[in-house]
Scaffold this motif. Structure first.
Motif, mmCIF file in Angstrom:
data_model
loop_
_atom_site.group_PDB
_atom_site.id
_atom_site.type_symbol
_atom_site.label_atom_id
_atom_site.label_comp_id
_atom_site.label_asym_id
_atom_site.label_seq_id
_atom_site.Cartn_x
_atom_site.Cartn_y
_atom_site.Cartn_z
ATOM 1 N N LEU A 183 56.028 29.623 35.362
ATOM 2 C CA LEU A 183 54.782 28.990 34.928
ATOM 3 C C LEU A 183 53.695 29.329 35.946
ATOM 4 O O LEU A 183 53.805 28.981 37.124
ATOM 5 N N VAL A 184 52.662 30.023 35.504
ATOM 6 C CA VAL A 184 51.547 30.397 36.366
ATOM 7 C C VAL A 184 50.442 29.353 36.203
ATOM 8 O O VAL A 184 49.914 29.171 35.104
ATOM 9 N N VAL A 185 50.109 28.679 37.287
ATOM 10 C CA VAL A 185 49.109 27.604 37.266
ATOM 11 C C VAL A 185 48.036 27.919 38.290
ATOM 12 O O VAL A 185 48.339 28.277 39.435
ATOM 13 N N GLN A 186 46.791 27.760 37.875
ATOM 14 C CA GLN A 186 45.667 27.902 38.784
ATOM 15 C C GLN A 186 44.934 26.566 38.859
ATOM 16 O O GLN A 186 44.550 26.014 37.833
ATOM 17 N N MET A 187 44.747 26.089 40.075
ATOM 18 C CA MET A 187 44.090 24.798 40.277
ATOM 19 C C MET A 187 42.772 25.020 40.993
ATOM 20 O O MET A 187 42.701 25.791 41.959
ATOM 21 N N MET A 188 41.730 24.372 40.531
ATOM 22 C CA MET A 188 40.405 24.532 41.106
ATOM 23 C C MET A 188 39.619 23.230 40.997
ATOM 24 O O MET A 188 40.036 22.326 40.249
ATOM 25 N N PRO A 189 38.512 23.091 41.707
ATOM 26 C CA PRO A 189 37.668 21.895 41.571
ATOM 27 C C PRO A 189 37.124 21.777 40.153
ATOM 28 O O PRO A 189 36.957 22.785 39.449
ATOM 29 N N PRO A 190 36.832 20.566 39.702
ATOM 30 C CA PRO A 190 36.314 20.390 38.330
ATOM 31 C C PRO A 190 35.065 21.204 38.049
ATOM 32 O O PRO A 190 34.867 21.677 36.920
ATOM 33 N N LEU A 192 34.350 24.132 38.925
ATOM 34 C CA LEU A 192 34.642 25.550 38.709
ATOM 35 C C LEU A 192 35.596 25.787 37.544
ATOM 36 O O LEU A 192 35.942 26.940 37.269
ATOM 37 N N LEU A 193 36.017 24.734 36.873
ATOM 38 C CA LEU A 193 37.010 24.891 35.801
ATOM 39 C C LEU A 193 36.463 25.726 34.652
ATOM 40 O O LEU A 193 37.111 26.675 34.193
ATOM 41 N N GLU A 194 35.277 25.403 34.174
ATOM 42 C CA GLU A 194 34.710 26.124 33.032
ATOM 43 C C GLU A 194 34.419 27.579 33.387
ATOM 44 O O GLU A 194 34.676 28.490 32.584
ATOM 45 N N GLN A 195 33.896 27.814 34.584
ATOM 46 C CA GLN A 195 33.603 29.189 35.003
ATOM 47 C C GLN A 195 34.880 30.013 35.105
ATOM 48 O O GLN A 195 34.935 31.160 34.652
ATOM 49 N N THR A 196 35.923 29.437 35.693
ATOM 50 C CA THR A 196 37.180 30.162 35.831
ATOM 51 C C THR A 196 37.807 30.449 34.478
ATOM 52 O O THR A 196 38.340 31.540 34.242
ATOM 53 N N ARG A 197 37.729 29.479 33.573
ATOM 54 C CA ARG A 197 38.283 29.685 32.238
ATOM 55 C C ARG A 197 37.552 30.813 31.513
ATOM 56 O O ARG A 197 38.183 31.673 30.877
ATOM 57 N N ALA A 198 36.222 30.834 31.611
ATOM 58 C CA ALA A 198 35.450 31.898 30.962
ATOM 59 C C ALA A 198 35.759 33.261 31.582
ATOM 60 O O ALA A 198 35.863 34.270 30.867
ATOM 61 N N THR A 199 35.942 33.299 32.899
ATOM 62 C CA THR A 199 36.240 34.564 33.569
ATOM 63 C C THR A 199 37.602 35.107 33.152
ATOM 64 O O THR A 199 37.747 36.306 32.863
ATOM 65 N N LEU A 200 38.615 34.236 33.105
ATOM 66 C CA LEU A 200 39.952 34.686 32.724
ATOM 67 C C LEU A 200 40.013 35.105 31.258
ATOM 68 O O LEU A 200 40.658 36.098 30.913
ATOM 69 N N ARG A 238 53.599 34.149 28.540
ATOM 70 C CA ARG A 238 53.148 34.735 29.807
ATOM 71 C C ARG A 238 51.681 34.425 30.060
ATOM 72 O O ARG A 238 50.930 35.260 30.580
ATOM 73 N N GLY A 239 51.291 33.226 29.685
ATOM 74 C CA GLY A 239 49.908 32.819 29.864
ATOM 75 C C GLY A 239 49.678 32.188 31.220
ATOM 76 O O GLY A 239 50.555 32.173 32.093
ATOM 77 N N VAL A 240 48.488 31.662 31.404
ATOM 78 C CA VAL A 240 48.115 31.017 32.660
ATOM 79 C C VAL A 240 47.515 29.653 32.328
ATOM 80 O O VAL A 240 46.778 29.504 31.354
ATOM 81 N N VAL A 241 47.869 28.649 33.113
ATOM 82 C CA VAL A 241 47.418 27.279 32.902
ATOM 83 C C VAL A 241 46.382 26.936 33.973
ATOM 84 O O VAL A 241 46.631 27.099 35.170
ATOM 85 N N LEU A 242 45.239 26.460 33.539
ATOM 86 C CA LEU A 242 44.176 26.029 34.441
ATOM 87 C C LEU A 242 44.146 24.511 34.499
ATOM 88 O O LEU A 242 44.305 23.837 33.480
ATOM 89 N N CYS A 243 43.924 23.969 35.680
ATOM 90 C CA CYS A 243 43.877 22.523 35.825
ATOM 91 C C CYS A 243 43.145 22.170 37.106
ATOM 92 O O CYS A 243 42.829 23.038 37.932
#
Length: 262
Positions: A183-190, A192-200, A238-243
């Motif tokens: 399970l690939v998880v990326q954690m970031m401050p709230p 930056l969540l939307e920016q990271t999601r759009a980038t990925l 093989r996805g990535v989870v953002l939180c």
């Protein structure tokens, strides 16, 4: 009467497949593994050539900008004036940037003792998609992270702004670590969540496609099997989870509450 056709995107994706030759042979049974290997060699050479053209264009643009600055300095000198300090500084910065572009190489190419060369096609294809050349520090950091994760060892690294954390390191690690078992998880401050999601989602929207999931959980949320199914789906695809850290802590606290009830 349907005819199977291998699109160019499909062939590109076969470069990063562990069973690329056999996948192509299943699509077209008349293609032998020798022909498939030759095709992959041609595609690899084409991708290398295309990314080098992109690098050449960047060098030309930088050289043109430097030439304009030098012409301004020459015009000032011809008029008997001393070039401004900001112009001199800009010339130095442009010259350093051009020199850096000219000596940029592919730092993930390995040369064996017999002179043969090998490379990671995932890095090559990422360069091709985004029209970039990976920096040496980025390649070394990615390799170190992958090595530590495979060994089960923790690793913490700090990068300066502009080092490519969100646009380069994060997508490549998601690509290399998502193997259908982890399970690939990326954690970031709230913030930056939307920016990271759009980038990925932008990074995995063409040629290489991956699903990007978002885990939203708080103390008031009810723990259900739907959350577990979502995470299992992320592993299988093989996805990535953002939180955010809040979501992770809320999941942990909810788990402790359920264990206490049991």
């Amino acid at each position: 009467g349907a005819e199977a056709r291998a699109s160019l995107d499909f062939v590109f994706c076969l470069l990063i497949s562990s069973a690329g030759a056999s996948d192509l042979c299943r699509l077209n049974p008349f293609v032998t593994e020798e022909v498939a290997d030759a095709l992959f060699d041609l595609v690899t050479a084409t991708v290398c050539h295309a990314t080098r053209i992109g690098q050449t264009n960047r060098c030309i643009a930088e050289a043109d900008a430097l030439r304009r600055l030098l012409r301004q300095g020459a015009a000032a000198a011809a008029a008997g004036q001393t070039p401004r300090d900001d112009l001199v500084n800009n010339v130095g910065l442009r010259a350093e940037a051009l020199a850096e572009l000219l000596r940029t190489g592919r730092h993930y190419v390995r040369v064996a003792a017999d002179g043969s060369k090998s490379l990671d096609p995932r890095l090559l294809l990422f360069e091709f998609i985004h029209n970039i050349l990976l920096r040496k520090a980025q390649v070394e950091l990615i390799a170190e992270f992958v090595r530590k994760v495979r060994a089960g060892d923790p690793l913490v690294k700090q990068m300066l702004m502009g080092g490519g954390k969100t646009t380069v390191i994060s997508p490549i690690l998601s690509l290399m670590l998502g193997d259908g078992k982890s399970l690939v998880v990326q954690m970031m401050p709230p913030a930056l969540l939307e920016q990271t999601r759009a980038t990925l989602r932008s990074a995995f929207s063409s040629i290489i496609r991956k699903r990007v999931f978002t885990l939203s959980f708080d103390r008031s949320a009810e723990a259900s099997w739907a959350v577990v199914d979502k995470l299992r789906s992320a592993i299988a695809h093989r996805g990535v989870v953002l939180c955010t850290s809040t979501s992770v802590k809320s999941v942990q606290l909810r788990l402790l509450e359920k264990l206490d009830v049991l």
